[in-house]
Design a protein around this motif. Structure first.
Motif: not given
Ligand SMILES: *Cc1c(COP(=O)(O)O)cnc(C)c1O
Length: 443
Positions: A229-231, A366-375, A401-407, A415-420
């Motif tokens: 949650e912290g970024g 741009v940072r993170g690792r694996g499928a835990m990425l963020a800008v 536009r039909g894309l679920i994103t979280l901040t 903006l964080r990306f956690l796709p299944p």
């Protein structure tokens, strides 16, 4: 299985969602917020279907929970069988094998080959609370050290451990005592530059604990190996290992909160493996059970077994249905190599995000690792000032536009990306295309 295709049939949210949302506002406490008020009818793989028939691409996984996909086949099957056999006895009254089997799996999968024990709970916050209970009991000490930008939950003790005031803590004090906060090794915002971050952050950490708390009073140091949650802050290389080593030298329990980063999310079973760190205790939840509520504390047998019989537990902790789901989810992760899938997702996403950052200088990192990425979004033009307004605008443009994103982020500018982890490459690519459009439309 839901068709793996984005489909927009109405505005987002559509009329039926708006109707339900009006009912929500009139019946559900307004403190329970919603990121995107589309009401869900079905979900599977990387798609969420709403009550208006819209099909949204899922880059959130219900906050890193449905890593094996929504209603994953093995999970559905295991839950069906278990729910028909028995739903609850309370493990503390008359136990059952499923709980023991989950504990065995956790002891096997978590880092380190030492003797381990596990205890199961319902939520991440409850796991963190219990890890602190174990550390205090085992050491006979009280102080707990947590980091800037940390998130550990919303119960009283975990609010105290969480760094950010709004919305988690505002008006909810007084908070639990004996919690001390130290700087996080946050490379992008380290004052003297990322190359000095690991050394200086460690020196500050050790000095602060020594001077203001006392090593001999410190029960535990609690850290997320990649902050959620912290970024989505990835600590500077080497920092985690030095903190863990220092804890060992001082008889302090090193607790890794892997509730968001665990279970294949970062391309390993657990994020601290990448740094070669073996925590004394590790907390897990979120991705563990394919969407059913389950959490755990796993750690050194001598610490976990220090607590007297009856000192840990709860009515529902390790519920048999949740345990059956966890066993099926873990089997899915192994059988489908979801650690490999997370690395493949990174291999596809990172170059696209890097190209986006080339184009838009409001992307600071741009940072993170694996499928835990963020800008992380900033004002741009050389300024690193956080840009929460643009972050909200890009996220809203994705939603439309039909894309679920979280901040996320202390400053609300990530903006964080956690796709299944089971998302197909085609859908992943399409989601990234939507993100690129959202940037073009918002910047
Ligand atoms: C989500 C989260 C928690 C809290 O988990 P809940 O199940 O919401 O109580 C704790 N720590 C981290 C790192 C988390 O991401």
């Amino acid at each position: 299985m839901v068709e793996q295709k984005r489909l927009l049939k109405s505005a987002i949210p559509g009329p039926r969602s708006l109707e339900l949302h009006a009912r929500k506002s009139a019946s559900v406490a307004s403190g329970v917020g919603t990121t995107l008020p589309v009401y869900v009818e079905r979900a599977g793989g990387g798609i969420v279907v709403d009550v208006d028939g819209n099909q949204l691409i899922d880059f959130g996984s219900g906050i890193a929970v449905t890593s094996v996909g929504n209603s994953a086949p093995r999970v559905v099957e295991a839950v069906r069988e278990q729910v028909a056999d028995f739903t609850h006895t309370c493990f503390m009254v008359t136990p059952y094998e499923e709980y023991v089997a989950v504990a065995e799996k956790l002891n096997e999968l978590t880092p380190g080959s030492h003797e381990k024990r596990s205890a199961l709970f319902n939520s991440g916050a409850e796991a963190v609370e219990n890890a602190v209970k174990v550390a205090r009991h085992a050491t006979g000490r009280q102080a707990v050290v947590a980091f800037d930008h940390a998130y550990h939950g919303r119960t009283n003790l975990t609010m105290a451990l969480t760094a950010k005031n709004m919305p988690y803590k505002q008006g909810f004090g007084p908070f639990a005592s004996e919690i001390y906060r130290v700087p996080m090794a946050y490379p992008y915002r380290w004052p003297t530059g990322p190359e000095h971050c690991s050394d200086e952050a460690f020196a500050e950490f050790a000095e602060l604990v020594h001077a203001q708390v006392g090593e001999q009073n410190t029960a535990a140091v609690l850290i997320e190996p990649i902050q959620g949650e912290g970024g989505f802050i990835v600590p500077a290389p080497g920092f985690l290992a030095r903190v863990a080593q220092w804890c060992t030298e001082h008889g302090i329990v090193f607790i890794a909160d892997e509730i968001q980063s665990g279970f294949c999310r970062t391309g390993d079973w657990f994020a601290c493996e990448f740094e070669g760190v073996v925590p004394d205790l590790i907390t897990t939840a979120k991705g563990i059970a394919g969407g059913l509520p389950l959490a755990a504390v796993t750690g050194r047998a001598e610490l976990m077994d220090a607590v007297h019989a009856g000192g840990l537990g709860g009515t529902y902790g390790g519920n048999p249905v949740a345990c059956a789901a966890a066993l099926a989810a873990i089997e899915t992760m192994a059988a489908e190599d979801l650690c490999g899938a997370a690395r493949r997702i990174e291999a596809i996403m990172r170059p696209r995000l890097a190209a986006l950052a080339e184009k838009f200088d409001v992307i600071g990192e741009v940072r993170g690792r694996g499928a835990m990425l963020a800008v992380e979004l900033v004002d741009g033009g050389g300024s690193h000032a956080p840009n929460p307004a643009l972050t909200a605008a890009v996220s809203a443009a994705c939603h439309q536009r039909g894309l679920i994103t979280l901040t996320c982020g202390t400053f609300g500018n990530v903006l964080r990306f956690l796709p299944p982890l089971v998302i197909g490459d085609g859908l992943l690519g399409e989601g990234l295309g939507v993100l690129e459009e959202a940037f073009a439309a918002s910047v």
